[in-house]
Scaffold this active site. Structure first.
Site, PDB file in Angstrom:
ATOM      1  N   LYS A   1       4.749   4.230 -10.112  1.00  0.00           N
ATOM      2  CA  LYS A   1       3.517   4.179  -9.315  1.00  0.00           C
ATOM      3  C   LYS A   1       2.310   3.936 -10.221  1.00  0.00           C
ATOM      4  O   LYS A   1       1.375   3.218  -9.855  1.00  0.00           O
ATOM      5  CB  LYS A   1       3.353   5.481  -8.533  1.00  0.00           C
ATOM      6  CG  LYS A   1       4.426   5.652  -7.449  1.00  0.00           C
ATOM      7  CD  LYS A   1       4.464   7.070  -6.913  1.00  0.00           C
ATOM      8  CE  LYS A   1       5.459   7.255  -5.779  1.00  0.00           C
ATOM      9  NZ  LYS A   1       5.710   8.660  -5.459  1.00  0.00           N
TER      10      LYS A   1
ATOM     11  N   GLY B   1       2.071   7.157  -0.714  1.00  0.00           N
ATOM     12  CA  GLY B   1       2.475   7.208   0.701  1.00  0.00           C
ATOM     13  C   GLY B   1       1.351   6.806   1.643  1.00  0.00           C
ATOM     14  O   GLY B   1       0.909   5.658   1.658  1.00  0.00           O
TER      15      GLY B   1
ATOM     16  N   GLU C   1       0.827  -1.218   0.000  1.00  0.00           N
ATOM     17  CA  GLU C   1       0.000   0.000   0.000  1.00  0.00           C
ATOM     18  C   GLU C   1       0.856   1.261   0.000  1.00  0.00           C
ATOM     19  O   GLU C   1       0.528   2.260  -0.650  1.00  0.00           O
ATOM     20  CB  GLU C   1      -0.911  -0.019   1.244  1.00  0.00           C
ATOM     21  CG  GLU C   1      -1.880   1.124   1.351  1.00  0.00           C
ATOM     22  CD  GLU C   1      -2.911   1.150   0.230  1.00  0.00           C
ATOM     23  OE1 GLU C   1      -3.641   0.165   0.079  1.00  0.00           O
ATOM     24  OE2 GLU C   1      -2.959   2.159  -0.508  1.00  0.00           O
TER      25      GLU C   1
ATOM     26  N   GLU D   1      15.552  15.350  -3.905  1.00  0.00           N
ATOM     27  CA  GLU D   1      16.836  14.655  -3.777  1.00  0.00           C
ATOM     28  C   GLU D   1      17.933  15.509  -4.407  1.00  0.00           C
ATOM     29  O   GLU D   1      17.654  16.357  -5.260  1.00  0.00           O
ATOM     30  CB  GLU D   1      16.785  13.326  -4.552  1.00  0.00           C
ATOM     31  CG  GLU D   1      15.657  12.409  -4.175  1.00  0.00           C
ATOM     32  CD  GLU D   1      15.909  11.657  -2.876  1.00  0.00           C
ATOM     33  OE1 GLU D   1      17.073  11.589  -2.455  1.00  0.00           O
ATOM     34  OE2 GLU D   1      14.936  11.178  -2.287  1.00  0.00           O
TER      35      GLU D   1
ATOM     36  N   VAL E   1       2.508   3.430  -3.391  1.00  0.00           N
ATOM     37  CA  VAL E   1       1.868   4.475  -4.212  1.00  0.00           C
ATOM     38  C   VAL E   1       1.111   5.428  -3.288  1.00  0.00           C
ATOM     39  O   VAL E   1       0.278   5.002  -2.491  1.00  0.00           O
ATOM     40  CB  VAL E   1       0.862   3.882  -5.228  1.00  0.00           C
ATOM     41  CG1 VAL E   1       0.344   4.972  -6.161  1.00  0.00           C
ATOM     42  CG2 VAL E   1       1.471   2.751  -6.020  1.00  0.00           C
TER      43      VAL E   1
ATOM     44  N   ILE F   1      -1.805   7.709   1.629  1.00  0.00           N
ATOM     45  CA  ILE F   1      -3.193   7.706   1.126  1.00  0.00           C
ATOM     46  C   ILE F   1      -3.646   6.269   0.890  1.00  0.00           C
ATOM     47  O   ILE F   1      -2.962   5.527   0.182  1.00  0.00           O
ATOM     48  CB  ILE F   1      -3.313   8.458  -0.228  1.00  0.00           C
ATOM     49  CG1 ILE F   1      -2.603   9.801  -0.186  1.00  0.00           C
ATOM     50  CG2 ILE F   1      -4.765   8.618  -0.633  1.00  0.00           C
ATOM     51  CD1 ILE F   1      -2.549  10.500  -1.547  1.00  0.00           C
TER      52      ILE F   1
HETATM   53  N1  HSE Z   1       9.963  10.928  -4.248  1.00  0.00           N
HETATM   54  C1  HSE Z   1       8.566  10.732  -4.094  1.00  0.00           C
HETATM   55  C2  HSE Z   1       7.830  12.062  -4.273  1.00  0.00           C
HETATM   56  C3  HSE Z   1       8.188  10.192  -2.754  1.00  0.00           C
HETATM   57  O1  HSE Z   1       8.450  13.108  -4.420  1.00  0.00           O
HETATM   58  O2  HSE Z   1       6.617  12.021  -4.289  1.00  0.00           O
HETATM   59  C4  HSE Z   1       8.424   8.730  -2.605  1.00  0.00           C
HETATM   60  O3  HSE Z   1       7.585   7.981  -3.438  1.00  0.00           O
END
Ligand code: HSE
Length: 425
Positions: free
Chosen positions: A206, A135, A130, A191, A133, A137
């Site tokens: 995702k 986070g 879960e 990042e 995709v 939700i």
């Molecule tokens: N790097 C992703 C984002 C979060 O910026 O939504 C992790 O899936």
């Protein structure tokens, strides 16, 4: 069934620490719900020295993966190291040893779907993801269960928080892409190498998962169009806002059109009266349409330590409550035949052209568009120092013809920079 459930956690990074914190805070709640004792028996990481800011008994920390994978008392393995290897190896070994698996690893699930699902089936265990995709939700479980009575018609997702944060800031503060990206990196939202987020790969992985659950069709990333947001300028955002009462969002789209699956990731001009236009900052939102339920919107934090841990621990509860349930997913149908090519897309387009200021330029451009059956809906030309930007919005056109027209337009002597086109929702 035992009265105590033992969990092993691989990866004591940000999300791993979130899982420990969630269990520290809400273990009573969880145990009452499943009517069993639940114990975090082992946490394995290469680095068990760094203080993660959460309370943990030093005795459960280990650097030896066998302390989890070879411990017959561990029932559920949570994998939170990310990446392909050694995560794949660990998960497969965990399942071969009869352990259920919970992971947030979208890259792995998207790339190794069949191998993972076949192993889960063969070993009579469940693999839940879960958190992979959106986070925190609830998305996959509702899609797979609560919406199971529907033939899904479409999924439109804003499923990358970094890209959405950048586009939102560009719009709200009238800043350019590089400036906002730099700030996002300084604040730790993006990042140091943001390619994966801003070029659409993260959204694509995702979307692959959403598409399997929603449509039962597995599409590899190389079989669909993935385009990021690094070419979006302040001019595009302002034009969308001021002239079209719209915003620009990085959308991950899966939809059935004439029985074929359209699947694509790209920046899209979204009208302000569409629910997705209100998904701002680092938040994620998924808007889908089912044939019975109609439109549904899911919204919330798409990343972060505690929101992602919430989904991970939720999966553990689901496994404990439904352990005897058959494996949810099997190998998916892999069918390239049913996947529409991006060239067959029909859409309205926004175009930004940079031209010389001389007579006949518009005539040449509109001539090429007309040659490719592209009809202009509206046009604005601006007087600026460095050439003349022209902004066009077309009526519905065929992507193949749009690409061919833009290629030809860009060969004109009067064109001073590469023409940008953005699809309009
Ligand atoms: N790097 C992703 C984002 C979060 O910026 O939504 C992790 O899936």
């Amino acid at each position: 069934m035992k009265d105590i459930v033992n969990i092993g956690l691989i990866g004591f990074g940000t999300i791993g620490s979130g899982v420990v914190e969630t269990l520290n805070r809400n273990l009573d709640l969880l145990e009452n719900k499943v009517n069993k004792k639940v114990k975090l028996k082992k946490v394995v990481d290469l680095d068990i020295k760094t203080d993660r800011g959460v309370v943990i008994s030093p005795g459960i920390l280990s650097t030896d993966i066998d302390d989890i994978l070879e411990d017959p008392d561990i029932d559920i393995v949570i994998e939170l190291i990310g990446g392909y290897q050694p995560a794949l190896k660990f998960i497969l070994r965990a399942m071969e040893n009869g352990k259920h698996v919970v992971t947030a690893n979208k890259a792995l699930i998207a790339k190794h779907w069949d191998e993972l699902m076949i192993s889960a089936q063969r070993n009579h265990v469940r693999i839940c993801f879960e958190a992979s995709v959106g986070g925190g939700i609830p998305l996959l479980q509702p899609l797979n269960e609560c919406l199971a009575a529907n033939h899904l018609e479409s999924i439109y997702g804003i499923i990358n928080g970094t890209a959405n944060y950048i586009l939102t800031k560009m719009s709200e503060e009238s800043r350019n892409f590089e400036d906002v990206l730099k700030e996002a990196q300084e604040k730790g939202y993006a990042e140091s190498d943001p390619t994966f987020d801003i070029e659409g790969d993260d959204s694509a992985q995702k979307l692959i998962i959403l598409t399997i659950i929603g449509f039962g069709i597995y599409v590899k990333q190389e079989h669909f169009h993935v385009e990021g947001i690094s070419h979006i300028t302040q001019e595009d955002i302002s034009f969308a806002k001021n002239e079209l009462n719209s915003c620009i969002k990085l959308l991950a789209i899966s939809k059935l059109v004439d029985g074929n699956l359209e699947i694509r990731v790209h920046p899209t001009i979204v009208p302000m009266d569409h629910l997705l236009s209100s998904v701002n900052g680092v938040f994620n939102g998924v808007y889908l349409v089912g044939d019975i339920v109609g439109p549904v919107m899911m919204y919330g934090p798409g990343a972060g330590m505690l929101p992602t841990a919430s989904a991970v621990v939720g999966d553990c509860i689901d496994i404990i409550e439904n352990r005897e349930k058959p494996v949810l997913y099997g190998p998916a149908e892999t069918s390239v035949r049913k996947i529409s090519n991006i060239n067959d897309l029909k859409s309205k387009y926004y175009l930004r052209l940079l031209t010389e200021d001389k007579p006949g330029v518009l005539h040449e451009i509109s001539g090429i568009l007309s040659e490719y059956n592209i009809s202009i809906g509206s046009m604005i030309q601006k007087q600026e120092n460095e050439g003349i930007p022209i902004f066009l919005v077309t009526h519905t056109a065929l992507e193949m013809e749009m690409r061919a027209a833009v290629e030809k337009i860009d060969q004109l002597d009067c064109i001073k920079d590469k023409t940008i086109f953005i699809r309009v929702l």
